[in-house]
Design an enzyme around this catalytic site. Structure first.
Site, PDB file in Angstrom:
ATOM      1  CE  LYS A 198       3.160   0.444  59.607  1.00 37.15           C
ATOM      2  NZ  LYS A 198       4.141  -0.623  59.473  1.00 37.15           N
ATOM      3  CE  LYS A 251       0.304  -1.091  62.053  1.00 40.96           C
ATOM      4  NZ  LYS A 251       1.608  -1.391  61.691  1.00 40.96           N
TER       5      LYS A 251
HETATM    6  C1  PBG Z   1       6.138  -3.187  60.875  1.00 37.08           C
HETATM    7  C2  PBG Z   1       4.881  -3.090  61.661  1.00 37.08           C
HETATM    8  C3  PBG Z   1       4.561  -2.243  62.750  1.00 37.08           C
HETATM    9  C4  PBG Z   1       3.295  -2.647  63.196  1.00 37.08           C
HETATM   10  C5  PBG Z   1       2.873  -3.657  62.350  1.00 37.08           C
HETATM   11  N1  PBG Z   1       3.859  -3.906  61.398  1.00 37.08           N
HETATM   12  C6  PBG Z   1       5.368  -1.236  63.460  1.00 37.08           C
HETATM   13  C7  PBG Z   1       5.748   0.019  62.808  1.00 37.08           C
HETATM   14  O1  PBG Z   1       5.385   0.330  61.678  1.00 37.08           O
HETATM   15  O2  PBG Z   1       6.511   0.729  63.462  1.00 37.08           O
HETATM   16  C8  PBG Z   1       2.542  -2.058  64.360  1.00 37.08           C
HETATM   17  C9  PBG Z   1       1.501  -2.935  64.950  1.00 37.08           C
HETATM   18  C10 PBG Z   1       1.012  -2.540  66.287  1.00 37.08           C
HETATM   19  O3  PBG Z   1       1.342  -1.460  66.841  1.00 37.08           O
HETATM   20  O4  PBG Z   1       0.232  -3.328  66.843  1.00 37.08           O
HETATM   21  N2  PBG Z   1       6.471  -2.135  60.083  1.00 37.08           N
END
Ligand code: PBG
Length: 328
Positions: A198, A251
């Site tokens: 991520k 992601k």
């Molecule tokens: C929680 C999380 C996030 C997203 C999914 N889980 C936000 C972040 O890490 O700030 C983002 C998903 C999206 O932008 O569609 N940590």
């Protein structure tokens, strides 16, 4: 030397029938997961301005909104809880057995017994500082102190009936810790989908609006993966395999196809691509400005994820599956 005029690739493009026959098929609805935002209360359906077609939904409205989505064949739902009031420094609400996510999961399970229910395991939507973990005295995210909490969150989601828990906090050791916590609670059959790679991304903006989860101070650079370090990005996923992840995730997705592709060639675990909020908003904005047909833009970008090797497509387009992906 080319062997033109004998060899002509245009033969394979002349009709739709041949193009469809030799090309990859669009992924079916069973490959799609719809991320949803659950809010407290009743009869609430609050459109998210930056994400046309998406809303924050109270549990009753979510249950209704899922009806056509489930009917279209979409395979799963990924549940996020949104807490506007009552945030605390600790984020302990995240493992309240009667919290929003836990209650939503029970309700969805009741009404849609076949649907794959996934939950996001993180603290950022529940902490008053908006970070994904507990803070130490100096204001840094305290990795090791956060692990226990994440384990409790995962267990509470699993107890409510989630098929799959998806840790997204990017703490070192979180996958192993959650795996152990699930085992200790006798829930060894729960699937663990790690947000394994991520990135610290500027493409989460609309989500953070939707989930009220922006950090109050500072960014997430000290825990999310830096986008300029592809080797570290791969190590993140490999570590999670060793820690016991069943499914990996990359992601955002469209701007990280290189990572999806490399993971695909180097592991046999299923790979999920999270087509994030900014990627969704970007296509909407481009189509709105007259750049192209939304449906064509979505189909082309989803095929890119399939081509790169994603098995699971987590996307806000999922609740529009029929309009976008059925027939021509
Ligand atoms: C929680 C999380 C996030 C997203 C999914 N889980 C936000 C972040 O890490 O700030 C983002 C998903 C999206 O932008 O569609 N940590």
């Amino acid at each position: 030397m080319s062997n033109f005029p004998q060899m002509r690739l245009r033969r394979l493009r002349r009709t739709k029938a041949i193009r469809d026959m030799v090309g990859l098929a669009m992924p079916g609805p069973e490959k799609f997961v719809w991320p949803v935002f659950v809010v407290d209360g009743q009869n609430k359906n609050i459109p998210i301005a930056t994400m046309p077609g998406q809303s924050r939904l109270s549990i009753d409205c979510l249950s209704t909104a899922l009806e056509p989505v489930v009917k279209s064949g979409v395979g799963g739902v990924l549940v996020f809880g949104v807490l506007d009031d009552g945030k605390m420094a600790s984020g302990d609400y995240a493992f309240d057995d009667n919290g929003l996510v836990q209650t939503a999961v029970r309700r969805i399970r009741e009404r849609y017994p076949e649907l794959l229910i996934m939950t996001d395991v993180c603290l950022c939507a529940y902490t008053d500082h908006g970070h994904c973990g507990k803070l130490d005295a100096s204001g840094d995210v305290d990795n090791d102190a956060t692990l226990d909490i994440l384990g409790k969150v995962a267990v509470s989601h699993a107890k409510a009936g989630a098929d799959c828990v998806a840790p997204s906090a990017m703490m070192d050791g979180q996958v192993e810790n959650i795996r152990d916590a699930l085992a200790a609670a006798g829930m060894q059959d729960v699937i663990l989908m790690s947000y394994s790679t991520k990135f610290c991304s500027a493409f989460y903006g609309p989500f953070r609006d939707a989930a009220s989860s922006s950090p109050a101070a500072g960014g997430r650079q000290t825990y999310q993966a830096p986008f300029n370090d592809p080797r570290q990005a791969l190590r993140e996923s490999f570590l999670d395999i060793d820690e016991g992840a069943d499914i990996l995730m990359v992601k955002p997705s469209l701007i990280y196809l290189d990572i999806i592709c490399q993971l695909r060639s180097e592991t046999d675990l299923p790979i999920a691509a999270y087509n994030v909020s900014g990627e969704y908003a970007m296509l909407h904005a481009y189509a709105e400005k007259g750049g192209g047909e939304l449906r064509d833009l979505v189909r082309e970008s989803v095929m890119a994820l399939t081509r790169a090797g994603a098995d699971i497509i987590i996307t806000y387009w999922a609740n529009q599956y029929n309009e976008i992906f059925r027939a021509e």
